[in-house]
Scaffold this motif. Structure first.
Motif, PDB file in Angstrom:
ATOM      1  N   ASP A 153     -13.539   3.555 -10.492  1.00  0.00           N
ATOM      2  CA  ASP A 153     -13.471   2.248  -9.836  1.00  0.00           C
ATOM      3  C   ASP A 153     -12.684   2.336  -8.540  1.00  0.00           C
ATOM      4  O   ASP A 153     -13.090   1.784  -7.511  1.00  0.00           O
ATOM      5  CB  ASP A 153     -12.823   1.232 -10.779  1.00  0.00           C
ATOM      6  N   TRP A 154     -11.565   3.057  -8.568  1.00  0.00           N
ATOM      7  CA  TRP A 154     -10.758   3.223  -7.353  1.00  0.00           C
ATOM      8  C   TRP A 154     -11.566   3.946  -6.279  1.00  0.00           C
ATOM      9  O   TRP A 154     -11.538   3.557  -5.109  1.00  0.00           O
ATOM     10  CB  TRP A 154      -9.490   4.018  -7.684  1.00  0.00           C
ATOM     11  N   GLY A 155     -12.307   4.983  -6.680  1.00  0.00           N
ATOM     12  CA  GLY A 155     -13.106   5.728  -5.713  1.00  0.00           C
ATOM     13  C   GLY A 155     -14.170   4.860  -5.057  1.00  0.00           C
ATOM     14  O   GLY A 155     -14.407   4.963  -3.849  1.00  0.00           O
ATOM     15  N   GLU A 156     -14.800   3.980  -5.826  1.00  0.00           N
ATOM     16  CA  GLU A 156     -15.811   3.083  -5.272  1.00  0.00           C
ATOM     17  C   GLU A 156     -15.183   2.120  -4.271  1.00  0.00           C
ATOM     18  O   GLU A 156     -15.754   1.844  -3.208  1.00  0.00           O
ATOM     19  CB  GLU A 156     -16.486   2.302  -6.394  1.00  0.00           C
ATOM     20  N   ARG A 157     -14.009   1.613  -4.607  1.00  0.00           N
ATOM     21  CA  ARG A 157     -13.349   0.672  -3.696  1.00  0.00           C
ATOM     22  C   ARG A 157     -12.889   1.362  -2.417  1.00  0.00           C
ATOM     23  O   ARG A 157     -12.979   0.789  -1.327  1.00  0.00           O
ATOM     24  CB  ARG A 157     -12.161   0.001  -4.406  1.00  0.00           C
ATOM     25  N   TYR A 158     -12.416   2.609  -2.544  1.00  0.00           N
ATOM     26  CA  TYR A 158     -11.973   3.312  -1.334  1.00  0.00           C
ATOM     27  C   TYR A 158     -13.176   3.680  -0.465  1.00  0.00           C
ATOM     28  O   TYR A 158     -13.103   3.608   0.766  1.00  0.00           O
ATOM     29  CB  TYR A 158     -11.168   4.560  -1.693  1.00  0.00           C
ATOM     30  N   ASN A 159     -14.259   4.065  -1.100  1.00  0.00           N
ATOM     31  CA  ASN A 159     -15.465   4.384  -0.341  1.00  0.00           C
ATOM     32  C   ASN A 159     -15.960   3.165   0.438  1.00  0.00           C
ATOM     33  O   ASN A 159     -16.351   3.266   1.601  1.00  0.00           O
ATOM     34  CB  ASN A 159     -16.562   4.872  -1.282  1.00  0.00           C
ATOM     35  N   GLU A 174      -4.057  -3.127   5.685  1.00  0.00           N
ATOM     36  CA  GLU A 174      -3.507  -3.634   4.425  1.00  0.00           C
ATOM     37  C   GLU A 174      -4.319  -3.149   3.225  1.00  0.00           C
ATOM     38  O   GLU A 174      -3.747  -2.750   2.199  1.00  0.00           O
ATOM     39  CB  GLU A 174      -3.466  -5.165   4.443  1.00  0.00           C
ATOM     40  N   ARG A 175      -5.645  -3.200   3.328  1.00  0.00           N
ATOM     41  CA  ARG A 175      -6.475  -2.806   2.181  1.00  0.00           C
ATOM     42  C   ARG A 175      -6.275  -1.334   1.844  1.00  0.00           C
ATOM     43  O   ARG A 175      -6.195  -0.959   0.672  1.00  0.00           O
ATOM     44  CB  ARG A 175      -7.950  -3.069   2.467  1.00  0.00           C
ATOM     45  N   ALA A 176      -6.210  -0.488   2.854  1.00  0.00           N
ATOM     46  CA  ALA A 176      -6.018   0.943   2.607  1.00  0.00           C
ATOM     47  C   ALA A 176      -4.656   1.198   1.986  1.00  0.00           C
ATOM     48  O   ALA A 176      -4.526   1.987   1.039  1.00  0.00           O
ATOM     49  CB  ALA A 176      -6.170   1.726   3.911  1.00  0.00           C
ATOM     50  N   MET A 177      -3.624   0.533   2.504  1.00  0.00           N
ATOM     51  CA  MET A 177      -2.290   0.712   1.932  1.00  0.00           C
ATOM     52  C   MET A 177      -2.237   0.210   0.496  1.00  0.00           C
ATOM     53  O   MET A 177      -1.590   0.811  -0.364  1.00  0.00           O
ATOM     54  CB  MET A 177      -1.245   0.011   2.802  1.00  0.00           C
ATOM     55  N   ASP A 178      -2.925  -0.895   0.220  1.00  0.00           N
ATOM     56  CA  ASP A 178      -2.955  -1.423  -1.151  1.00  0.00           C
ATOM     57  C   ASP A 178      -3.638  -0.443  -2.095  1.00  0.00           C
ATOM     58  O   ASP A 178      -3.186  -0.239  -3.232  1.00  0.00           O
ATOM     59  CB  ASP A 178      -3.676  -2.770  -1.194  1.00  0.00           C
ATOM     60  N   LEU A 179      -4.731   0.198  -1.635  1.00  0.00           N
ATOM     61  CA  LEU A 179      -5.410   1.172  -2.485  1.00  0.00           C
ATOM     62  C   LEU A 179      -4.574   2.438  -2.657  1.00  0.00           C
ATOM     63  O   LEU A 179      -4.618   3.078  -3.712  1.00  0.00           O
ATOM     64  CB  LEU A 179      -6.781   1.514  -1.908  1.00  0.00           C
ATOM     65  N   ALA A 180      -3.819   2.799  -1.626  1.00  0.00           N
ATOM     66  CA  ALA A 180      -2.895   3.929  -1.765  1.00  0.00           C
ATOM     67  C   ALA A 180      -1.830   3.608  -2.812  1.00  0.00           C
ATOM     68  O   ALA A 180      -1.462   4.464  -3.624  1.00  0.00           O
ATOM     69  CB  ALA A 180      -2.242   4.252  -0.419  1.00  0.00           C
ATOM     70  N   GLU A 181      -1.360   2.369  -2.812  1.00  0.00           N
ATOM     71  CA  GLU A 181      -0.371   1.959  -3.812  1.00  0.00           C
ATOM     72  C   GLU A 181      -0.992   1.947  -5.211  1.00  0.00           C
ATOM     73  O   GLU A 181      -0.344   2.352  -6.191  1.00  0.00           O
ATOM     74  CB  GLU A 181       0.186   0.577  -3.471  1.00  0.00           C
ATOM     75  N   ASP A 182      -2.247   1.514  -5.326  1.00  0.00           N
ATOM     76  CA  ASP A 182      -2.946   1.577  -6.620  1.00  0.00           C
ATOM     77  C   ASP A 182      -3.019   3.028  -7.108  1.00  0.00           C
ATOM     78  O   ASP A 182      -2.854   3.306  -8.301  1.00  0.00           O
ATOM     79  CB  ASP A 182      -4.371   1.029  -6.491  1.00  0.00           C
ATOM     80  N   HIS A 183      -3.273   3.937  -6.184  1.00  0.00           N
ATOM     81  CA  HIS A 183      -3.341   5.372  -6.501  1.00  0.00           C
ATOM     82  C   HIS A 183      -1.997   5.843  -7.056  1.00  0.00           C
ATOM     83  O   HIS A 183      -1.938   6.558  -8.078  1.00  0.00           O
ATOM     84  CB  HIS A 183      -3.710   6.125  -5.217  1.00  0.00           C
ATOM     85  N   ARG A 184      -0.906   5.449  -6.402  1.00  0.00           N
ATOM     86  CA  ARG A 184       0.433   5.846  -6.845  1.00  0.00           C
ATOM     87  C   ARG A 184       0.752   5.258  -8.220  1.00  0.00           C
ATOM     88  O   ARG A 184       1.294   5.941  -9.099  1.00  0.00           O
ATOM     89  CB  ARG A 184       1.468   5.398  -5.811  1.00  0.00           C
ATOM     90  N   GLN A 185       0.392   3.992  -8.409  1.00  0.00           N
ATOM     91  CA  GLN A 185       0.673   3.343  -9.690  1.00  0.00           C
ATOM     92  C   GLN A 185      -0.146   3.958 -10.824  1.00  0.00           C
ATOM     93  O   GLN A 185       0.308   4.007 -11.972  1.00  0.00           O
ATOM     94  CB  GLN A 185       0.409   1.839  -9.587  1.00  0.00           C
ATOM     95  N   HIS A 186      -1.368   4.407 -10.498  1.00  0.00           N
ATOM     96  CA  HIS A 186      -2.191   5.073 -11.514  1.00  0.00           C
ATOM     97  C   HIS A 186      -1.491   6.330 -12.015  1.00  0.00           C
ATOM     98  O   HIS A 186      -1.426   6.577 -13.232  1.00  0.00           O
ATOM     99  CB  HIS A 186      -3.555   5.431 -10.918  1.00  0.00           C
ATOM    100  N   ILE A 187      -0.965   7.131 -11.104  1.00  0.00           N
ATOM    101  CA  ILE A 187      -0.237   8.344 -11.498  1.00  0.00           C
ATOM    102  C   ILE A 187       0.990   7.984 -12.319  1.00  0.00           C
ATOM    103  O   ILE A 187       1.275   8.594 -13.359  1.00  0.00           O
ATOM    104  CB  ILE A 187       0.156   9.158 -10.255  1.00  0.00           C
ATOM    105  N   THR A 188       1.722   6.948 -11.865  1.00  0.00           N
ATOM    106  CA  THR A 188       2.920   6.520 -12.584  1.00  0.00           C
ATOM    107  C   THR A 188       2.581   6.024 -13.981  1.00  0.00           C
ATOM    108  O   THR A 188       3.291   6.320 -14.952  1.00  0.00           O
ATOM    109  CB  THR A 188       3.640   5.413 -11.783  1.00  0.00           C
TER     110      THR A 188
END
Length: 252
Positions: free
Chosen positions: A169-175, A187-201
């Motif tokens: 789902d994250w990959g589709e949204r980033y694409n 803002e959208r790119a930074m928000d998705l980067a934060e989603d990426h970080r939270q996923h790892i956490t």
């Protein structure tokens, strides 16, 4: 012979609105007009549109495509050679991903329990523990690796499936974000980067902003990580790295 904007849209599989946009920004202006003032495209225009669509498929931004195509010293054959090389690299990465997926499918069918490493072959030959190992090597976070091991050991098959669904789902949204031409500092790119970080956490270890920055650099410099993100979309590795850095600065 010339063609209307509607005919060209149908030929190329794009919308009339897209062709109007290309005309508006000077990327593809039709060579002629009808008596009524409507756009008319000739064969040369269609050749240029083909080049534009090749580069768009490879993830090039529109302004970058304009620079490439409008270079007076550029050789049309060189455009094709460059595109062929980029497409070949992309095909190789996708084939590697497909082979990993086939391995997972076969194991499921035969009732084989995959190890965490095997489960995450689908993510470019890197399992999540290797993220933590790299974090340990770079930042001395020995507890980070231990925490990742502890969490992964207790995950069920349903947990792995849920995790993979989140990644997809994250990959589709980033694409979609990159397809829309949004910058890594937006803002959208930074928000998705934060989603990426939270996923790892959430799934593996506490991914601090500093660790996340280091991972972003690794996604660009490490061939296997880079191949995984580039298989999602060419240029995604650098775009994500820059978004991670922008997000870290925003939250500092």
């Amino acid at each position: 012979m010339s063609y209307s904007v509607g005919q060209v849209a149908e030929f190329a599989g794009v919308t009339v609105r897209t062709l109007h946009h290309y005309d508006g920004i000077g990327l593809l202006s039709p060579s002629g007009r009808s008596h009524a003032g409507h756009r008319r495209y000739d064969d040369g225009d269609l050749d240029r549109l083909q080049q534009i669509l090749f580069y768009r498929e490879l993830g090039f931004p529109l302004d970058g495509i304009a620079v490439l195509l409008d270079d007076p010293e550029a050789d049309p054959q060189e455009h094709l050679r460059r595109q062929h090389a980029l497409l070949s690299d992309r095909i190789a990465a996708l084939r590697k991903m497909a082979a990993a997926v086939e391995t997972a499918m076969e194991a499921k069918k035969m009732g084989i329990n995959l190890t965490p490493e095997e489960k995450f072959e689908v993510f470019g030959g890197k399992d999540p523990d290797e993220h933590a190992e790299e974090s340990e090597r770079r930042w001395g976070g020995t507890e980070t690796y231990a925490e990742s091991q502890r969490r992964a050991a207790r995950y069920t098959k349903d947990d792995w499936k849920r995790m993979q669904a989140e990644v997809a789902d994250w990959g589709e949204r980033y694409n979609a974000l990159m397809e829309a031409g949004e910058p890594a500092t937006g803002e959208r790119a930074m928000d998705l980067a934060e989603d990426h970080r939270q996923h790892i956490t959430t799934w593996f270890y506490d991914c601090t902003l500093t660790i996340h920055r280091g991972l972003g650099e690794m996604y660009v410099s490490d061939p296997q990580f880079r191949a995984y993100y580039e298989s999602m979309r060419p240029g995604l590795a650098e775009h994500l790295r820059d978004a991670i850095n922008a997000n870290a600065e925003r939250r500092a």
